[in-house]
Design a protein around this motif. Structure first.
Motif, PDB file in Angstrom:
ATOM      1  N   GLY A 585       8.969   0.721 -13.331  1.00  0.00           N
ATOM      2  CA  GLY A 585       8.608   1.294 -14.620  1.00  0.00           C
ATOM      3  C   GLY A 585       9.153   2.700 -14.775  1.00  0.00           C
ATOM      4  N   THR A 586       8.687   3.375 -15.792  1.00  0.00           N
ATOM      5  CA  THR A 586       9.147   4.728 -16.075  1.00  0.00           C
ATOM      6  C   THR A 586       8.112   5.743 -15.604  1.00  0.00           C
ATOM      7  OG1 THR A 586       8.156   4.645 -18.282  1.00  0.00           O
ATOM      8  CG2 THR A 586      10.451   3.946 -18.069  1.00  0.00           C
ATOM      9  N   GLY A 587       8.534   7.012 -15.569  1.00  0.00           N
ATOM     10  CA  GLY A 587       7.622   8.083 -15.197  1.00  0.00           C
ATOM     11  C   GLY A 587       7.596   8.323 -13.704  1.00  0.00           C
ATOM     12  N   PRO A 588       6.988   9.450 -13.296  1.00  0.00           N
ATOM     13  CA  PRO A 588       6.944   9.803 -11.868  1.00  0.00           C
ATOM     14  C   PRO A 588       6.083   8.840 -11.065  1.00  0.00           C
ATOM     15  CG  PRO A 588       5.576  11.297 -13.169  1.00  0.00           C
ATOM     16  CD  PRO A 588       6.326  10.462 -14.153  1.00  0.00           C
ATOM     17  N   MET A 589       6.368   8.747  -9.782  1.00  0.00           N
ATOM     18  CA  MET A 589       5.579   7.924  -8.868  1.00  0.00           C
ATOM     19  C   MET A 589       4.460   8.725  -8.214  1.00  0.00           C
ATOM     20  SD  MET A 589       6.498   4.729  -8.770  1.00  0.00           S
ATOM     21  CE  MET A 589       5.617   4.319  -7.272  1.00  0.00           C
ATOM     22  N   ALA A 590       4.600  10.058  -8.197  1.00  0.00           N
ATOM     23  CA  ALA A 590       3.607  10.888  -7.506  1.00  0.00           C
ATOM     24  C   ALA A 590       3.380  12.172  -8.285  1.00  0.00           C
ATOM     25  CB  ALA A 590       4.069  11.210  -6.083  1.00  0.00           C
ATOM     26  N   ARG A 591       2.209  12.768  -8.094  1.00  0.00           N
ATOM     27  CA  ARG A 591       1.915  14.077  -8.682  1.00  0.00           C
ATOM     28  C   ARG A 591       0.779  14.731  -7.931  1.00  0.00           C
ATOM     29  NH1 ARG A 591      -1.101  12.226 -14.072  1.00  0.00           N
ATOM     30  NH2 ARG A 591      -3.253  12.760 -13.550  1.00  0.00           N
ATOM     31  N   VAL A 592       0.609  16.020  -8.185  1.00  0.00           N
ATOM     32  CA  VAL A 592      -0.483  16.775  -7.571  1.00  0.00           C
ATOM     33  C   VAL A 592      -1.661  16.800  -8.542  1.00  0.00           C
ATOM     34  CG1 VAL A 592      -1.204  19.010  -6.658  1.00  0.00           C
ATOM     35  CG2 VAL A 592       1.120  18.179  -6.237  1.00  0.00           C
ATOM     36  N   ALA A 593      -2.845  16.461  -8.068  1.00  0.00           N
ATOM     37  CA  ALA A 593      -4.039  16.473  -8.907  1.00  0.00           C
ATOM     38  C   ALA A 593      -4.387  17.904  -9.310  1.00  0.00           C
ATOM     39  CB  ALA A 593      -5.207  15.833  -8.174  1.00  0.00           C
ATOM     40  N   ASP A 594      -4.762  18.083 -10.579  1.00  0.00           N
ATOM     41  CA  ASP A 594      -5.178  19.398 -11.059  1.00  0.00           C
ATOM     42  C   ASP A 594      -6.658  19.365 -11.403  1.00  0.00           C
ATOM     43  OD1 ASP A 594      -5.324  17.984 -13.428  1.00  0.00           O
ATOM     44  OD2 ASP A 594      -3.506  18.865 -14.280  1.00  0.00           O
ATOM     45  N   GLU A 595      -7.135  20.400 -12.071  1.00  0.00           N
ATOM     46  CA  GLU A 595      -8.562  20.493 -12.386  1.00  0.00           C
ATOM     47  C   GLU A 595      -9.008  19.393 -13.348  1.00  0.00           C
ATOM     48  OE1 GLU A 595     -10.657  22.293 -10.888  1.00  0.00           O
ATOM     49  OE2 GLU A 595      -9.181  23.412  -9.718  1.00  0.00           O
ATOM     50  N   GLU A 596      -8.091  18.941 -14.205  1.00  0.00           N
ATOM     51  CA  GLU A 596      -8.440  17.857 -15.124  1.00  0.00           C
ATOM     52  C   GLU A 596      -8.694  16.554 -14.375  1.00  0.00           C
ATOM     53  OE1 GLU A 596      -6.683  15.626 -19.161  1.00  0.00           O
ATOM     54  OE2 GLU A 596      -5.456  17.060 -18.040  1.00  0.00           O
ATOM     55  N   ASP A 597      -7.998  16.360 -13.264  1.00  0.00           N
ATOM     56  CA  ASP A 597      -8.180  15.152 -12.466  1.00  0.00           C
ATOM     57  C   ASP A 597      -9.392  15.239 -11.555  1.00  0.00           C
ATOM     58  OD1 ASP A 597      -5.721  14.185 -13.481  1.00  0.00           O
ATOM     59  OD2 ASP A 597      -4.613  15.253 -11.924  1.00  0.00           O
ATOM     60  N   ALA A 598      -9.801  16.439 -11.182  1.00  0.00           N
ATOM     61  CA  ALA A 598     -10.877  16.623 -10.205  1.00  0.00           C
ATOM     62  C   ALA A 598     -12.160  15.943 -10.676  1.00  0.00           C
ATOM     63  CB  ALA A 598     -11.124  18.107  -9.960  1.00  0.00           C
ATOM     64  N   GLY A 599     -12.804  15.234  -9.767  1.00  0.00           N
ATOM     65  CA  GLY A 599     -14.046  14.542 -10.071  1.00  0.00           C
ATOM     66  C   GLY A 599     -13.861  13.098 -10.472  1.00  0.00           C
ATOM     67  N   ALA A 600     -12.617  12.700 -10.798  1.00  0.00           N
ATOM     68  CA  ALA A 600     -12.362  11.306 -11.148  1.00  0.00           C
ATOM     69  C   ALA A 600     -12.382  10.444  -9.887  1.00  0.00           C
ATOM     70  CB  ALA A 600     -11.013  11.174 -11.859  1.00  0.00           C
ATOM     71  N   LEU A 601     -12.656   9.167 -10.063  1.00  0.00           N
ATOM     72  CA  LEU A 601     -12.592   8.223  -8.956  1.00  0.00           C
ATOM     73  C   LEU A 601     -11.177   7.681  -8.838  1.00  0.00           C
ATOM     74  CD1 LEU A 601     -15.899   6.192  -9.423  1.00  0.00           C
ATOM     75  CD2 LEU A 601     -15.493   8.209  -8.003  1.00  0.00           C
ATOM     76  N   LEU A 602     -10.764   7.414  -7.628  1.00  0.00           N
ATOM     77  CA  LEU A 602      -9.429   6.875  -7.391  1.00  0.00           C
ATOM     78  C   LEU A 602      -9.421   5.395  -7.765  1.00  0.00           C
ATOM     79  CD1 LEU A 602      -6.698   7.876  -6.167  1.00  0.00           C
ATOM     80  CD2 LEU A 602      -7.387   6.714  -4.071  1.00  0.00           C
ATOM     81  N   GLY A 603      -8.526   5.048  -8.684  1.00  0.00           N
ATOM     82  CA  GLY A 603      -8.461   3.673  -9.143  1.00  0.00           C
ATOM     83  C   GLY A 603      -7.739   2.759  -8.181  1.00  0.00           C
ATOM     84  N   PRO A 604      -7.787   1.447  -8.435  1.00  0.00           N
ATOM     85  CA  PRO A 604      -7.040   0.511  -7.595  1.00  0.00           C
ATOM     86  C   PRO A 604      -5.546   0.733  -7.767  1.00  0.00           C
ATOM     87  CG  PRO A 604      -7.931  -0.590  -9.535  1.00  0.00           C
ATOM     88  CD  PRO A 604      -8.512   0.790  -9.520  1.00  0.00           C
ATOM     89  N   GLN A 605      -4.770   0.373  -6.766  1.00  0.00           N
ATOM     90  CA  GLN A 605      -3.314   0.527  -6.781  1.00  0.00           C
ATOM     91  C   GLN A 605      -2.890   1.990  -6.927  1.00  0.00           C
ATOM     92  OE1 GLN A 605      -1.623  -1.868  -5.851  1.00  0.00           O
ATOM     93  NE2 GLN A 605      -2.993  -3.602  -6.186  1.00  0.00           N
ATOM     94  N   VAL A 606      -3.700   2.905  -6.427  1.00  0.00           N
ATOM     95  CA  VAL A 606      -3.331   4.319  -6.343  1.00  0.00           C
ATOM     96  C   VAL A 606      -3.664   4.796  -4.931  1.00  0.00           C
ATOM     97  CG1 VAL A 606      -3.650   6.649  -7.231  1.00  0.00           C
ATOM     98  CG2 VAL A 606      -3.802   4.700  -8.791  1.00  0.00           C
ATOM     99  N   HIS A 607      -2.724   5.469  -4.296  1.00  0.00           N
ATOM    100  CA  HIS A 607      -2.946   6.036  -2.954  1.00  0.00           C
ATOM    101  C   HIS A 607      -3.159   7.541  -3.080  1.00  0.00           C
ATOM    102  CE1 HIS A 607      -1.783   2.211  -1.237  1.00  0.00           C
ATOM    103  NE2 HIS A 607      -0.642   2.250  -1.905  1.00  0.00           N
ATOM    104  N   LEU A 608      -3.992   8.077  -2.210  1.00  0.00           N
ATOM    105  CA  LEU A 608      -4.296   9.502  -2.223  1.00  0.00           C
ATOM    106  C   LEU A 608      -3.926  10.094  -0.864  1.00  0.00           C
ATOM    107  CD1 LEU A 608      -7.461  11.158  -3.700  1.00  0.00           C
ATOM    108  CD2 LEU A 608      -6.593  11.861  -1.478  1.00  0.00           C
ATOM    109  N   LEU A 609      -3.105  11.132  -0.880  1.00  0.00           N
ATOM    110  CA  LEU A 609      -2.753  11.879   0.327  1.00  0.00           C
ATOM    111  C   LEU A 609      -3.352  13.271   0.183  1.00  0.00           C
ATOM    112  CD1 LEU A 609      -0.458   9.655  -0.136  1.00  0.00           C
ATOM    113  CD2 LEU A 609       0.930  11.046   1.387  1.00  0.00           C
ATOM    114  N   ARG A 610      -4.280  13.608   1.059  1.00  0.00           N
ATOM    115  CA  ARG A 610      -4.978  14.894   0.977  1.00  0.00           C
ATOM    116  C   ARG A 610      -4.446  15.807   2.089  1.00  0.00           C
ATOM    117  NH1 ARG A 610     -11.032  14.081   0.051  1.00  0.00           N
ATOM    118  NH2 ARG A 610     -10.195  13.811  -2.062  1.00  0.00           N
ATOM    119  N   PRO A 611      -3.543  16.755   1.740  1.00  0.00           N
ATOM    120  CA  PRO A 611      -2.955  17.606   2.780  1.00  0.00           C
ATOM    121  C   PRO A 611      -3.925  18.692   3.235  1.00  0.00           C
ATOM    122  CG  PRO A 611      -2.095  18.213   0.629  1.00  0.00           C
ATOM    123  CD  PRO A 611      -2.970  17.006   0.412  1.00  0.00           C
TER     124      PRO A 611
END
Length: 714
Positions: A585-611
């Motif tokens: 598909g189109t668009g980026p495959m990865a991004r850094v979570a910001d304050e707008e994303d904070a508190g959301a639950l991780l959906g299916p088919q999404v991986h989270l890498l916490r450095p």
């Protein structure tokens, strides 16, 4: 029975080990202890699978391939056997009903004990769940195949029962000759099931496929699920899958052609959901010419879809509802106009909604959703039909023609318009250009064309010229500002060349970095038991869910809890690196979570890498992960490419240098975001201006008079 040795090719070894074909070739040349070929030819040798596994384990390559890919490889090592596939689906159903501790104990069994367990469990399972897998056999390991059973066990433990069923069905479907048969994506299934009124508990899908529509109906309260499909493995997959998705429901799935051999001929239900085969000229036109189901006219040979429409209506109790997913030609082909006219005249057609292309296979076609109701004797007269055109919900991207669909917005608009119309058909005002109620008498012309786009076009009286001109001016100002911001972002300098040759780094996989504590790999754990939808969150404070589409579109979290177990989904924090689980598909495959994303639950088919911020910069990590070569190297699968996050590679460099790269990647992210914003504004403003000109609400700018730079008349 003695176990038959399994053989693998070099390509399959590369998938098992999570490396390239070139790496396997290098191993063969450099390591004298690499397993010798056990068969095949010199050009295409075959290796003993267990010998390969032993060699890989000795070098730390244990379980590099993800569970799906390991199962896929194990299945492809053998010839297709429908009976064995059905038995293994029953085995998956038995595994998925066990607790994690029980599954862990099974994983400790020897190969012989695991085979014996599978053979012993099937009779008990089939006795307790009659019809759990239609025409399924009792033993999942006719040849004593412990390799596949162990792969099944791992897949169920790590990915869930539905994932294992999907992989088992793949091989059979590849060799099936059925055409015009397409799956129903889960978001579309949710949209369709949500169109049914509350209270219906008995639901039928006469072309059930994998059971997605029935599973969605169960989430809306259905307790009796009836399905039939002509493709054997699809019916078996649906039967087993529905028992996982709706363990409390009564599930009955049959194998067979619903039009020619209706397995539920004597049953009526509250509602029917169906995504039937398209363009089937061999649906039984000749032999079914006098069938009593054709209450609205005999469907022409080229109108199999109208045969399915009437089949669904025939199974409804009076006043019952049906929702079908149909190709757009069903609404307009001249050969079907007489049947359409009778459907409209009788009041059976209540609404037709057109969906954007890409909502479901075939992806290049904008499908339609038809909402029908079986007329009741002496019931209310239906004076109008609702038409909703949702094809413009997601504007296309110029470079590809498509962008990921906003399923949340699409579903909300469809449900909102339908709820308003169903509550008050005569008072429904609609939305100019998108939704409108059309009197039945206007539809009964020579064509009986039920295409929404031709029924909801703008009327000149719906437009306020002054308001439209103000919107156009606002859009132009916003576009001008966005263009300036984009130009400023693209004009930033400071990019240094690497020298006479490209720079090379030592790299490590994300799995290696996780073992060293530099980052943590997280994902939403699949639920193999009955889902606890929404966890413990009250309806008033249900957290949003961050989806792969949000990453691709660059938006905040837009998903909902649905079937997601809140207690099994990680909570996103600012600084996390989010990676889409499916490539393409189109668009980026990865991004850094910001304050707008904070508190959301991780959906299916999404991986989270916490450095670990003391050891790794998140923008540095996201930038290198998002590279095309990195994503390709971590992708597995044939038609659907799943990302294995542990295989993503990251350069090893000091934190200060990471931050330099991280700042550069952050600037690139900002450039992309501004470009998307400017592109969207340009499309919206251009569409607004063009619509105003063609609709008569706007006039072209006056040309300046000769010699007058300001354009004022002399």
């Amino acid at each position: 029975m003695p176990q038959t040795a399994a053989h693998v090719t070099a390509a399959e070894i590369s998938r098992i080990a999570g490396v390239t074909r070139a790496t396997v070739s290098n191993w063969r040349r450099r390591h004298e202890d690499f397993p010798t070929p056990a068969g095949g030819t010199e050009a295409s040798p075959l290796y003993d699978l267990e010998a390969v596994r032993t060699w890989l384990r000795a070098r730390g390559h244990t379980q590099v391939a993800d569970a799906r890919e390991e199962l896929r490889t194990a299945v492809r090592l053998q010839t297709t056997d429908p009976a064995r596939t059905a038995a293994r689906m029953g085995f998956v159903l038995g595994l998925a009903r066990r607790t994690p501790d029980e599954l862990a104990r099974l994983a400790d069994l020897t190969d012989g004990e695991l085979v014996a367990h599978g053979s012993d469990e099937m009779p008990t399972l089939l006795a307790s769940l009659p019809g759990a897998v239609p025409e399924g056999k009792e033993s999942p390991a006719a040849d004593g195949d412990a390799v596949t059973l162990r792969a099944l066990l791992r897949c169920v433990r790590e990915e869930g029962g539905p994932a294992a069923l999907s992989v088992l069905a793949e091989r059979e479907l590849e060799e099936d000759a059925a055409t015009g048969v397409y799956g129903t994506p889960e978001p579309l299934a949710r949209l369709v099931a949500g169109l049914l009124p509350a209270g219906g508990t008995r639901i039928l899908d006469p072309a059930c496929g994998s059971g997605a529509l029935l599973a969605a109906a169960a989430r809306h309260g259905a307790t009796t699920l009836l399905g039939q499909d002509t493709v054997r493995v699809q019916a078996q997959r649906a039967a087993a899958g529905l028992r996982l998705a709706a363990p409390q429901a009564e599930v009955t799935v049959r194998i067979g052609d619903s039009l020619r051999a209706d397995a539920f001929a004597d049953r009526t239900v509250d509602a029917v959901l169906c995504n039937p085969p398209y363009g089937d000229r061999d649906w039984g036109h000749g032999e079914l010419a006098y069938d009593p189901r054709w209450a609205y006219g005999v469907p022409p040979r080229a109108e199999s879809e109208l045969a399915w429409v009437q089949h669904c209506l025939a199974h409804l109790t009076p006043g019952g509802w049906a929702v079908l997913i149909l190709p757009p030609a069903t609404a307009s082909r001249s050969s079907g106009r007489r049947v359409r006219a009778e459907l409209v005249r009788s009041g059976a057609v209540r609404a037709v909604m057109s969906l954007p292309a890409g909502a479901a296979p075939p992806l290049h076609v904008g499908l339609q959703t038809w909402i029908l109701q079986r007329p009741e004797p002496g019931g209310l007269e239906r004076k109008s039909v609702l038409f909703v055109d949702l094809t413009g919900t997601t504007p296309p991207v110029a470079s590809t023609g498509r962008t990921p669909l906003d399923w949340s917005g699409l579903t909300t608009r469809a449900h909102t318009h339908w709820a308003a119309f169903a509550a008050d058909p005569d008072g429904f005002t609609g939305e100019p250009g998108t939704a409108g109620a059309v009197p039945v008498v206007e539809l009964l012309d020579d064509l009986v064309d039920l295409t929404p786009a031709r029924r909801v076009h703008f009327s000149r009286t719906d437009t306020d010229p002054a308001a439209l001109a103000a919107r156009a001016d606002t859009g132009s100002r916003e576009l001008t500002k966005a263009a300036r911001d984009l130009a400023a972002a693209s004009a930033r300098t400071g990019w240094d060349e690497a020298g006479t040759s490209v720079r090379q780094w030592r790299t490590a996989t994300a799995s290696d970095l996780a073992r060293g504590g530099a980052l943590t790999l997280l994902r939403t754990v699949p639920d193999t038991k009955e889902p606890r939808r929404g966890g413990a969150f009250p309806a008033s404070s249900r957290p949003p869910v961050l989806t792969g589409m949000d990453i691709a579109r660059g938006t905040g979290p837009t998903g909902d809890l649905g079937d997601l177990r809140a207690d099994a989904a990680p909570v996103v924090t600012a600084g996390d690196v989010l990676v889409r689980g499916i490539a393409g598909g189109t668009g980026p495959m990865a991004r850094v979570a910001d304050e707008e994303d904070a508190g959301a639950l991780l959906g299916p088919q999404v991986h989270l890498l916490r450095p670990d911020p003391a050891r790794m910069d998140p923008w540095f990590l996201a930038g290198f992960i998002d590279s095309e070569n990195n994503i390709a190297g971590a992708s597995t699968g044939s038609t659907v490419l799943h990302i294995t996050p542990g295989r993503l590679r990251v350069p090893l460099m000091p934190l200060d240098e990471q931050r330099r790269y991280g700042e550069a990647f952050r600037r690139i992210h900002d450039l992309r975001a501004r470009a998307r914003h400017a592109s969207r504004l340009a499309e919206e403003t251009a569409a607004l201006l063009a619509g105003g000109l063609t609709g008569g609400a706007l006039l072209p700018p006056r040309a300046p008079a000769d010699g007058d730079a300001d354009g004022d008349p002399a």
